[in-house]
Design a protein around this motif. Sequence first.
Motif, short mmCIF file in Angstrom:
data_model
loop_
_atom_site.label_atom_id
_atom_site.label_comp_id
_atom_site.label_asym_id
_atom_site.label_seq_id
_atom_site.Cartn_x
_atom_site.Cartn_y
_atom_site.Cartn_z
N GLY A 1 0.82 -1.20 0.00
CA GLY A 1 0.00 0.00 0.00
C GLY A 1 0.85 1.25 0.00
N ASP A 2 0.61 2.15 0.94
CA ASP A 2 1.41 3.37 1.00
C ASP A 2 2.73 3.16 1.74
OD1 ASP A 2 0.82 3.33 3.73
OD2 ASP A 2 -0.67 4.92 3.61
N GLY A 3 2.94 1.96 2.29
CA GLY A 3 4.20 1.65 2.94
C GLY A 3 4.37 2.25 4.32
N LYS A 4 3.36 2.90 4.83
CA LYS A 4 3.48 3.60 6.11
C LYS A 4 2.74 2.93 7.25
CE LYS A 4 3.81 8.04 3.67
NZ LYS A 4 3.16 9.37 3.47
N ARG A 5 1.77 2.08 6.92
CA ARG A 5 0.91 1.50 7.95
C ARG A 5 0.86 -0.01 7.77
NH1 ARG A 5 -4.13 4.42 5.95
NH2 ARG A 5 -5.22 2.96 7.35
N PRO A 6 0.42 -0.73 8.81
CA PRO A 6 0.20 -2.17 8.64
C PRO A 6 -0.77 -2.44 7.49
CG PRO A 6 0.02 -1.54 10.95
CD PRO A 6 0.07 -0.27 10.17
N VAL A 7 -0.71 -3.65 6.96
CA VAL A 7 -1.50 -3.99 5.77
C VAL A 7 -2.34 -5.24 6.04
CG1 VAL A 7 -1.38 -4.82 3.39
CG2 VAL A 7 0.10 -2.96 4.12
N ILE A 8 -3.62 -5.15 5.68
CA ILE A 8 -4.48 -6.32 5.62
C ILE A 8 -4.75 -6.61 4.15
CG2 ILE A 8 -6.73 -7.31 6.22
CD1 ILE A 8 -6.81 -5.39 8.61
N TRP A 9 -4.32 -7.78 3.69
CA TRP A 9 -4.61 -8.17 2.31
C TRP A 9 -5.97 -8.85 2.27
CZ3 TRP A 9 0.83 -10.76 1.59
CH2 TRP A 9 1.78 -9.77 1.27
N LEU A 10 -6.94 -8.21 1.67
CA LEU A 10 -8.27 -8.79 1.49
C LEU A 10 -8.22 -9.76 0.33
CD1 LEU A 10 -11.34 -9.06 1.75
CD2 LEU A 10 -11.56 -6.93 0.44
N ALA A 11 -8.35 -11.05 0.62
CA ALA A 11 -8.17 -12.10 -0.40
C ALA A 11 -9.46 -12.91 -0.53
CB ALA A 11 -7.01 -13.01 -0.01
N PRO A 12 -10.30 -12.59 -1.51
CA PRO A 12 -11.56 -13.34 -1.67
C PRO A 12 -11.33 -14.78 -2.10
CG PRO A 12 -11.60 -11.23 -2.84
CD PRO A 12 -10.19 -11.48 -2.45
N HIS A 13 -12.36 -15.59 -1.92
CA HIS A 13 -12.28 -17.03 -2.18
C HIS A 13 -12.43 -17.36 -3.67
CE1 HIS A 13 -12.58 -17.66 2.18
NE2 HIS A 13 -12.14 -18.88 1.94
N PHE A 14 -11.41 -17.06 -4.43
CA PHE A 14 -11.32 -17.57 -5.79
C PHE A 14 -10.47 -18.84 -5.78
CE2 PHE A 14 -12.37 -13.11 -6.44
CZ PHE A 14 -13.36 -13.20 -7.41
N VAL A 15 -10.55 -19.63 -6.86
CA VAL A 15 -9.88 -20.93 -6.85
C VAL A 15 -8.36 -20.81 -6.72
CG1 VAL A 15 -11.72 -22.13 -8.10
CG2 VAL A 15 -9.86 -21.03 -9.38
N GLY A 16 -7.79 -19.68 -7.10
CA GLY A 16 -6.35 -19.50 -7.01
C GLY A 16 -5.87 -18.99 -5.67
N LEU A 17 -6.75 -18.95 -4.69
CA LEU A 17 -6.45 -18.34 -3.39
C LEU A 17 -5.17 -18.91 -2.76
CD1 LEU A 17 -7.59 -16.49 -1.06
CD2 LEU A 17 -8.58 -18.60 -0.15
N ASP A 18 -5.06 -20.22 -2.67
CA ASP A 18 -3.89 -20.82 -2.02
C ASP A 18 -2.64 -20.66 -2.88
OD1 ASP A 18 -4.89 -21.63 0.43
OD2 ASP A 18 -5.73 -23.47 -0.40
N MET A 19 -2.78 -20.75 -4.19
CA MET A 19 -1.62 -20.53 -5.06
C MET A 19 -1.04 -19.13 -4.82
SD MET A 19 -0.30 -22.70 -7.25
CE MET A 19 -0.60 -24.28 -8.02
N GLY A 20 -1.92 -18.14 -4.79
CA GLY A 20 -1.45 -16.78 -4.55
C GLY A 20 -0.86 -16.62 -3.17
N GLY A 21 -1.52 -17.21 -2.17
CA GLY A 21 -1.03 -17.09 -0.81
C GLY A 21 0.35 -17.69 -0.62
N VAL A 22 0.56 -18.90 -1.13
CA VAL A 22 1.87 -19.53 -0.98
C VAL A 22 2.92 -18.78 -1.78
CG1 VAL A 22 3.19 -21.64 -1.39
CG2 VAL A 22 0.89 -21.78 -0.45
N ARG A 23 2.55 -18.31 -2.97
CA ARG A 23 3.53 -17.53 -3.76
C ARG A 23 3.99 -16.29 -3.01
NH1 ARG A 23 6.65 -14.66 -5.27
NH2 ARG A 23 7.23 -13.96 -7.37
N LEU A 24 3.08 -15.64 -2.30
CA LEU A 24 3.44 -14.43 -1.57
C LEU A 24 4.36 -14.73 -0.39
CD1 LEU A 24 -0.01 -12.61 -1.68
CD2 LEU A 24 2.11 -11.84 -2.77
N THR A 25 4.31 -15.96 0.13
CA THR A 25 5.22 -16.29 1.23
C THR A 25 6.67 -16.33 0.77
OG1 THR A 25 5.14 -18.72 0.94
CG2 THR A 25 3.43 -17.71 2.32
N LEU A 26 6.92 -16.40 -0.53
CA LEU A 26 8.30 -16.39 -1.02
C LEU A 26 8.94 -15.01 -0.83
CD1 LEU A 26 7.94 -18.36 -4.39
CD2 LEU A 26 8.58 -19.24 -2.14
#
Length: 303
Positions: free
Chosen positions: A115-140
């Motif tokens: 986001g703006d890099g200044k505050r904590p971030v909540i990633w709103l991630a809706p339940h699409f079929v790629g949800l876990d793929m995206g989530g694990v990729r972001l852990t990299l």
Amino acid sequence: MKQSRAQLLHPSLFGVWLGVGLLWLLHWLPLPLLAALGNGLGWLLAMRPGKRKRVVATNLALCFPDVAEATRRRWLRQTFQASMRAALEYGVLWWGSEARLRRVVRIDNPEAARGDGKRPVIWLAPHFVGLDMGGVRLTLDHAMASIYAPAKDPVSDRFIRRGRTRFSDIVLIARHEGLKSTLNAIKSGRPFYYLPDQDHGRHNAVFVPFFGVPAATVSALPRLARLTNAQVVPVVTRQLPWGRGYAVHFYPPWDDYPSGDLDVDVARMNAFIEARVREMPAQYLWLHRRFKTRPAGERSVYE
């Protein structure tokens, strides 16, 4: 929660271990071939009558009453295909190398993640079929946190947890742990991968429209944003056709959120998700009974 050897090797779990073994074998296949297998199995499942097929058909009819029935039938079939493809690709999440995951899942705009890099971030991630793929990729790339609902059996639970935590220092907060752990994780500066768009009953939920239908919706997103001074940055993972993998896209952080009006804030979340569903209607989790909880006096829509 760590499972004992006796729990993991219980005879009743033989079929689960067989499924895990199949996923291990399949993860060696190239993604286009995995996608073709998933599409074929999904097509077969969509042809069979059953409870889940009725749930998908009901959800689509409620949300798209003005869409031609033939189009809804096509979306129903594609929903099963996309879901089955994602299920077969879990082996890539559990055993694929970091290099392969970076190839399989691209991030369109990684610079927007904070986001703006200044505050904590909540990633709103809706339940699409790629949800876990995206989530694990972001852990990299991020030491992040997320809410975790334990699987029904200890074998699946073990592998799901392993898949989500094997690349970096990830905090998985069990749903029963309560608010304090979640607040601490967000305030620590970890991006919080949050999935608040399922029907979990009346507790901490408000009824706001989803495709014009009153839907019991978890109201925690604006509460968490207020208590942690976090900004909400939506993130959606799209399943690409022909086995070309997945694409993660971050959206601009929400201004003036929360507003102080809980119903307005939760309705804003649903409106955002609805707009993304309209862009790829077959990839949303229509297998879930999104309208299970009804306002007082209304009968079930799934009867």
